[in-house]
Design a protein around this motif. Structure first.
Motif, PDB file in Angstrom:
ATOM      1  N   ALA A 373      30.461 -47.676  -0.734  1.00 30.16           N
ATOM      2  CA  ALA A 373      29.924 -46.617  -1.705  1.00 30.16           C
ATOM      3  C   ALA A 373      31.209 -45.656  -2.009  1.00 30.16           C
ATOM      4  CB  ALA A 373      28.624 -45.662  -1.500  1.00 30.16           C
ATOM      5  N   GLU A 376      34.149 -47.987  -3.731  1.00 28.23           N
ATOM      6  CA  GLU A 376      33.816 -48.263  -4.927  1.00 28.23           C
ATOM      7  C   GLU A 376      33.708 -47.071  -6.047  1.00 28.23           C
ATOM      8  OE1 GLU A 376      32.460 -50.899  -6.409  1.00 28.23           O
ATOM      9  OE2 GLU A 376      32.088 -50.205  -8.410  1.00 28.23           O
ATOM     10  N   GLU A 451      21.017 -46.593   1.932  1.00 26.82           N
ATOM     11  CA  GLU A 451      22.067 -47.497   1.065  1.00 26.82           C
ATOM     12  C   GLU A 451      21.630 -47.373  -0.463  1.00 26.82           C
ATOM     13  OE1 GLU A 451      22.147 -51.167   4.231  1.00 26.82           O
ATOM     14  OE2 GLU A 451      20.622 -51.205   2.608  1.00 26.82           O
ATOM     15  N   PRO A 455      25.345 -44.954  -3.609  1.00 30.59           N
ATOM     16  CA  PRO A 455      26.419 -45.074  -4.726  1.00 30.59           C
ATOM     17  C   PRO A 455      26.516 -43.703  -5.531  1.00 30.59           C
ATOM     18  CG  PRO A 455      25.219 -46.835  -4.209  1.00 30.59           C
ATOM     19  CD  PRO A 455      24.485 -46.091  -3.349  1.00 30.59           C
TER      20      PRO A 455
END
Ligand SMILES: *Cc1c(COP(=O)(O)O)cnc(C)c1O
Length: 468
Positions: A373, A376, A451, A455
């Protein structure tokens, strides 16, 4: 929860989507904030241990009403995946049935006697056997106390009594509880609140503690050269985990033991956090340098399974200097309390290889998701690990090796990251200087929720701005 009866009465949190808890549900937020306001009127800072107050992340702490498995529930009964685990003790997850049953059975027999009990003997035998099975353990004797602070404080007194020397070496960023002599450059809440040390510690006492940079062999060698015959002990976290996680560099713990012993000083391995959490035998059994020839080991947290219990153990030749056999005094009205001993025994008996395999796997899964995360979202970071313990350092590319490197990170990214997780129902340690704790109860549902939340929290960390 999935197994709740369908006929239950409406709950305040019913309008909140499972796993998604937003600050917009202001009614829910207010119950915690109202409690915090009430608490602050009668309790200093509203809390009974500083890091709980959310000072470094802001906002009102969530007041926990109950906990089960990998979850905690706040004042409005909102569910959070818990990555604090009572700061370590909840290795099995919250409310493990065998531990709760053992405590209830012990309570039925009486709460405290001020006399020895068979359970204390069983726990001392269990710890000895558990560590000994993995190598030549230095735990020949064990004394039970109520907190990690007492365990390290007593270990230091014992080392001074054994060597008749005044000085103690500790490492910057290591936390050994809040006794006067061990607070200098301590991690945990002292680091979170950016305090250099504590007021109220006389300079004469602080001067008896030499604070060295961690993982620095030259500094240790020099300390012994400068203070020949004066250093009673080196105390070290087995693997540092109160300034975030900072593992000992390969060879450092062995060097430390050899240098201390060559100079007539003892070694106190503080396993209050790592003991029985990173491995069935603690960090002592996991250290890449092999079985360390230390003199005293302190335990806490997991050994009490969530009740106030801690211990110090070590060689008979040192431990037998404790009263009533020897001249070093230590005592406790509630030491070896039967409920705490029952919780500790049940926890350690349940903590088999399978438990550690599950905690390790859960930890690795979360670490991988954090890295994915943050990468990204374009946030430079390092995961710093020691066994199944880990922490996240922002704005660096390599895991920190000492307290200076820990403090050089972009810790200002943490509050945004923390609150984004909290709003999505994930409770992280409210400080960048603390480890994340997994338990054997973190199942696929709980881990999937972590999870899914990561993000957007990573994007919040990316959008955070350095304070002016
Ligand atoms: C938590 C901790 C302590 C202090 O234990 P308390 O039970 O909070 O007094 C000491 N040493 C280490 C390494 C710890 O993590």
């Amino acid at each position: 929860m999935a197994d709740e009866p369908l006929t239950r009465s409406p709950q305040p949190s019913d309008d909140v989507p499972a796993g998604g808890l937003s600050a917009a549900s202001s009614e829910a937020y207010d119950a915690n904030a109202a409690l915090f306001e009430r608490a602050q009127r009668r309790i200093p800072g509203g809390v009974n241990s500083p890091v709980r107050a959310y000072r470094s992340v802001g906002g009102a702490p969530r007041f926990v009403r109950r906990a089960a498995g990998p979850y905690v529930y706040d004042a409005e009964d909102r569910e959070y995946v818990d990555l604090v685990a009572s700061w370590g003790p909840a290795l099995l997850g919250h409310g493990n049935p065998s531990v709760v049953a053992a405590v209830k059975a012990a309570a039925d027999r009486g709460l405290s006697f001020g006399a020895p009990t068979e359970g204390e003997v069983e726990l001392a035998e269990l710890v000895h056997d558990r560590v000994h099975r993995l190598g030549r353990s230095p735990i020949e004797r064990l004394r039970l106390v109520s907190t990690g602070t007492e365990a390290t404080m007593t270990a230091v007194r014992l080392a001074r009594g054994a060597t008749d020397r005044p000085l103690v070496v500790k490492f910057a960023g290591h936390y050994h509880g809040h006794s006067d002599g061990l607070l200098a450059d301590a991690g945990s809440g002292v680091a979170t609140l950016a305090l250099p040390a504590s007021a109220g510690v006389p300079a004469e006492i602080a001067a008896q503690t030499l604070v060295l940079p961690y993982n620095d062999e030259d500094a240790l060698r020099l300390a012994f050269e400068r203070h020949p015959g004066r250093i009673a002990a080196v105390i070290t976290e087995a693997a540092a985990a109160n300034m975030g996680v900072v593992a000992p560099l390969p060879g450092f713990n062995r060097f430390l033991v050899e240098t201390a012993h060559a100079n007539g000083a003892l070694v106190i391995l503080d396993e209050v956090l790592t003991g029985f959490r990173v491995h069935p035998g603690g960090w002592w059994a996991l250290d890449p340098d092999g079985a360390l020839d230390v003199d005293l080991i302190t335990y806490g947290k997991v050994i009490g399974g969530g009740l106030p219990l801690a211990a110090l153990g070590g060689r008979a030749s040192v431990m037998d200097l404790l009263a009533p056999l020897g001249p070093v005094y230590q005592a406790g009205t509630l030491s070896g309390n039967p409920l705490a001993v029952a919780a500790g025994l049940a926890t350690l008996r349940a903590a088999d290889d399978d438990v550690y395999a599950r905690v390790d796997a859960a930890s690795q899964r979360v670490q991988a998701a954090v890295t994915a995360a943050l990468t990204e979202a374009g946030v430079a970071h390092a995961i710093s690990r020691a066994g199944n313990l880990f922490s996240v350092a922002f704005g660096v590319t390599e895991a920190p090796r000492d307290y200076d490197e820990v403090r050089a990170q972009e810790s200002w990214r943490h509050p945004a990251f923390f609150h984004a997780m909290l709003e999505q129902g994930i409770s992280l340690p409210p400080s960048v200087f603390e480890a994340w704790f997994l338990t054997a109860a973190h199942d696929d549902r709980a881990l999937s929720r972590v999870e899914e939340a990561l993000p957007s929290a990573a994007r919040a960390a990316a959008a955070a701005r350095r304070p002016a």
